[in-house]
Design a protein around this motif. Structure first.
Motif, PDB file in Angstrom:
ATOM      1  N   TYR A 356     -70.063 -90.274 -85.834  1.00  0.00           N
ATOM      2  CA  TYR A 356     -70.331 -88.896 -85.404  1.00  0.00           C
ATOM      3  C   TYR A 356     -69.252 -88.399 -84.435  1.00  0.00           C
ATOM      4  N   LEU A 357     -68.823 -89.267 -83.535  1.00  0.00           N
ATOM      5  CA  LEU A 357     -67.871 -88.862 -82.494  1.00  0.00           C
ATOM      6  C   LEU A 357     -66.513 -88.465 -83.052  1.00  0.00           C
ATOM      7  N   ILE A 358     -66.177 -88.937 -84.235  1.00  0.00           N
ATOM      8  CA  ILE A 358     -64.918 -88.530 -84.868  1.00  0.00           C
ATOM      9  C   ILE A 358     -64.897 -87.016 -85.067  1.00  0.00           C
ATOM     10  N   GLY A 359     -66.069 -86.440 -85.270  1.00  0.00           N
ATOM     11  CA  GLY A 359     -66.147 -84.998 -85.491  1.00  0.00           C
ATOM     12  C   GLY A 359     -66.395 -84.174 -84.248  1.00  0.00           C
ATOM     13  N   LEU A 365     -64.241 -77.279 -81.185  1.00  0.00           N
ATOM     14  CA  LEU A 365     -63.233 -76.224 -81.247  1.00  0.00           C
ATOM     15  C   LEU A 365     -63.629 -75.117 -82.222  1.00  0.00           C
ATOM     16  N   SER A 366     -64.368 -75.474 -83.265  1.00  0.00           N
ATOM     17  CA  SER A 366     -64.819 -74.459 -84.224  1.00  0.00           C
ATOM     18  C   SER A 366     -65.675 -73.408 -83.544  1.00  0.00           C
ATOM     19  N   SER A 416     -66.697 -83.039 -92.535  1.00  0.00           N
ATOM     20  CA  SER A 416     -67.033 -81.635 -92.777  1.00  0.00           C
ATOM     21  C   SER A 416     -66.702 -80.774 -91.559  1.00  0.00           C
ATOM     22  N   GLY A 417     -66.702 -81.390 -90.377  1.00  0.00           N
ATOM     23  CA  GLY A 417     -66.303 -80.675 -89.166  1.00  0.00           C
ATOM     24  C   GLY A 417     -64.838 -80.281 -89.201  1.00  0.00           C
ATOM     25  N   PHE A 418     -63.982 -81.144 -89.745  1.00  0.00           N
ATOM     26  CA  PHE A 418     -62.557 -80.818 -89.881  1.00  0.00           C
ATOM     27  C   PHE A 418     -62.354 -79.685 -90.891  1.00  0.00           C
ATOM     28  N   ILE A 425     -59.845 -71.686 -88.235  1.00  0.00           N
ATOM     29  CA  ILE A 425     -58.512 -71.357 -87.707  1.00  0.00           C
ATOM     30  C   ILE A 425     -57.755 -70.468 -88.688  1.00  0.00           C
ATOM     31  N   LYS A 426     -57.933 -70.726 -89.987  1.00  0.00           N
ATOM     32  CA  LYS A 426     -57.288 -69.891 -91.013  1.00  0.00           C
ATOM     33  C   LYS A 426     -57.762 -68.449 -90.884  1.00  0.00           C
ATOM     34  N   ALA A 427     -59.068 -68.260 -90.690  1.00  0.00           N
ATOM     35  CA  ALA A 427     -59.614 -66.911 -90.530  1.00  0.00           C
ATOM     36  C   ALA A 427     -59.155 -66.291 -89.210  1.00  0.00           C
ATOM     37  N   PHE A 428     -59.041 -67.106 -88.186  1.00  0.00           N
ATOM     38  CA  PHE A 428     -58.548 -66.643 -86.888  1.00  0.00           C
ATOM     39  C   PHE A 428     -57.087 -66.219 -86.992  1.00  0.00           C
ATOM     40  N   GLY A 429     -56.321 -66.970 -87.770  1.00  0.00           N
ATOM     41  CA  GLY A 429     -54.898 -66.673 -87.961  1.00  0.00           C
ATOM     42  C   GLY A 429     -54.032 -67.822 -87.495  1.00  0.00           C
ATOM     43  N   PHE A 430     -53.292 -68.441 -88.438  1.00  0.00           N
ATOM     44  CA  PHE A 430     -52.455 -69.581 -88.066  1.00  0.00           C
ATOM     45  C   PHE A 430     -51.388 -69.189 -87.052  1.00  0.00           C
ATOM     46  N   ASN A 431     -50.843 -67.979 -87.190  1.00  0.00           N
ATOM     47  CA  ASN A 431     -49.808 -67.536 -86.249  1.00  0.00           C
ATOM     48  C   ASN A 431     -50.375 -67.395 -84.833  1.00  0.00           C
TER      49      ASN A 431
END
Length: 467
Positions: A356-359, A365-366, A416-418, A425-431
């Motif tokens: 569990y801790l891996i996620g 951050l999500s 699934s957390g990754f 992050i993609k929706a937020f914007g990679f730039n």
């Protein structure tokens, strides 16, 4: 500065978790693990599920951005409150009338006799739902005013009410104890509502309901009401996927060796502590600020706050994850290994905890990056991302359960957390994300982790002598 609201929420969550742990200990020792404890947990299952969906963000993530943009805030507030509250009261009455049916839905494995016994308690506990809605609604108004203390610390009132009920009824029959606990749930909800009403009065926010009622009589319209409901439905989907995932894990674990469900439960309980103390506490604290900044077109300030929150959370979650991974055996032994919970149980639980801790980092951050989407009423995008994560979890759970057993279910959740973090992050914007990244801070993070690992390994050698 976001640290003040973060620490307020974090301390409040910690106090509530401490009382929750005491409640669990008393429930196990007084009520035991039997049909009557199962009945209470079943009775509290539905309102508690809705409580998690409401309290962990679905409502506030939809309400605050629309409240901020609303032209007539009092009218918007009154209409949303009345519609929700009346619906939940009617739903609670419906559950009371057809309590047998609803009990069968949530307790499939119960026979007719058990369902008959449990149905009364299901009806009682369900009235907690309109109470916790009021708490979530009032909390959203207080968050808009940057007041977090009442909500953070009042969460412990439910656990205090249950602890009191257990202590007062400990010499009664099992059925009477369940009655006491069920009514304590309602008392805890009422106490939370009262605490929030007092805070609303002190902040001068109670009058907003009266003004909203006056506007309703004049038949004024506010388009944000319709916008809110669209956003809320999507937010429900986004915030429900974690609960669906947990249900799936429990269902799959029931096909494994005896004790697997318990390993998942205890491992997840420990995992949820840093997630709640840090990620949830921080996201609740900064969300109103992000919403106001974006509404005022202060994108630079919003990005600066996102960057500060990102690095703060990254450091604290990474340090927590390393502690958990290195000391997972010791943590589980210290918390749970006593009585019927033997060394074998502790071993399997610690392995599940490690998976569990891996996620921990991606899930934490999500929550930060999803605030950007919620602040701009993009709950539909957040909902789609959550579904991607859920589908990943389902596929990996089915693939990993055979080779890894219960540990595979926990690992599937982490992976699934990754997926959740990547698409968020993609929706937020990679730039925009790359603008937040700092090479110096990244190097510092790795250096701190390296030192932490060395210290923890030495510490582990010392405490293993005593455990």
């Amino acid at each position: 500065m976001f640290l003040k609201s973060f620490f307020t929420n974090s301390i409040g969550i910690l106090i509530s978790r401490i009382f929750g742990f005491i409640r669990d200990l008393l429930t196990a020792s007084i009520l035991g693990a039997n049909l009557y404890s199962d009945i209470f947990f079943v009775a509290f299952k539905l309102p508690n599920l809705f409580r998690r969906i409401f309290a962990e963000g679905a409502f506030a993530q939809s309400f605050i951005p629309n409240f901020t943009k609303s032209r007539i805030k009092s009218l918007f507030t009154y209409r949303i409150f009345i519609k929700f509250f009346l619906f939940l009261i009617l739903l609670s009455l419906l559950v009371s009338v057809f309590n047998n049916f609803f009990t069968k839905v949530i307790a499939i494995g119960f026979d007719e006799k058990d369902i008959e016994l449990a149905s009364t308690f299901v009806a009682i506990n369900f009235y907690y739902l309109p109470l916790i809605f009021c708490v979530s609604f009032f909390a959203s108004l207080l968050q808009y005013k940057n007041h977090f203390a009442t909500t953070a610390f009042s969460t412990a009132l439910l656990n205090i009410a249950l602890i009191t009920a257990l202590l007062l009824s400990r010499d009664l029959t099992k059925v009477e104890i369940v009655y006491a606990m069920s009514y304590a749930v309602l008392i805890g909800g009422i106490l939370q509502v009262i605490a929030h009403l007092i805070a609303l009065y002190k902040k001068g926010l109670l009058k907003i309901f009266y003004v909203g009622y006056r506007y309703t009589r004049s038949d004024k319209k506010d388009k944000q009401t319709e916008t809110f409901f669209k956003a809320f439905y999507h937010a429900i989907v986004g915030n429900s996927t974690a609960q669906v995932s947990a249900f799936l894990d429990t269902w799959l674990a029931s096909f494994l060796a005896s004790g697997s469900i318990s390993y998942l439960y205890y491992g997840n309980r420990v995992f949820q502590l840093p997630l709640a103390l840090f990620a949830i506490a921080l996201s609740v604290g900064i969300f109103p600020k992000i919403a106001r900044m974006l509404k005022s077109d202060h994108h630079d300030k919003a990005l600066r706050l996102m960057g500060q929150s990102f690095w703060f959370l990254t450091f604290i979650l990474c340090l927590s994850m390393v502690v958990g991974l290195i000391l997972s055996d010791e943590i589980v032994k210290l918390l749970f290994q006593r009585g019927s919970f033997n060394a074998t149980n502790a071993y399997h639980t610690s392995r599940v905890l490690s998976m569990y801790l891996i996620g921990l980092l991606p899930f934490g951050l999500s929550k930060i990056f999803s605030l950007w989407l919620y602040s701009q009423n993009q709950q539909n995008i957040a909902a789609k991302i959550s579904i991607y994560s859920l589908v990943t979890n389902v596929i990996l759970s089915l693939a990993l359960i055979a080779p890894l057993g219960v540990e595979g279910l926990a690992l599937a959740s982490s992976v699934s957390g990754f997926v959740l973090l990547f698409f968020t992050i993609k929706a937020f914007g990679f730039n925009l994300f790359l603008d937040i990244i700092s090479f110096k801070k990244t190097i510092l993070l790795f250096a701190v982790i390296a030192v932490e690992i060395v210290v923890l390994l030495k510490f582990k050698e010392i405490i293993d002598v005593y455990l």
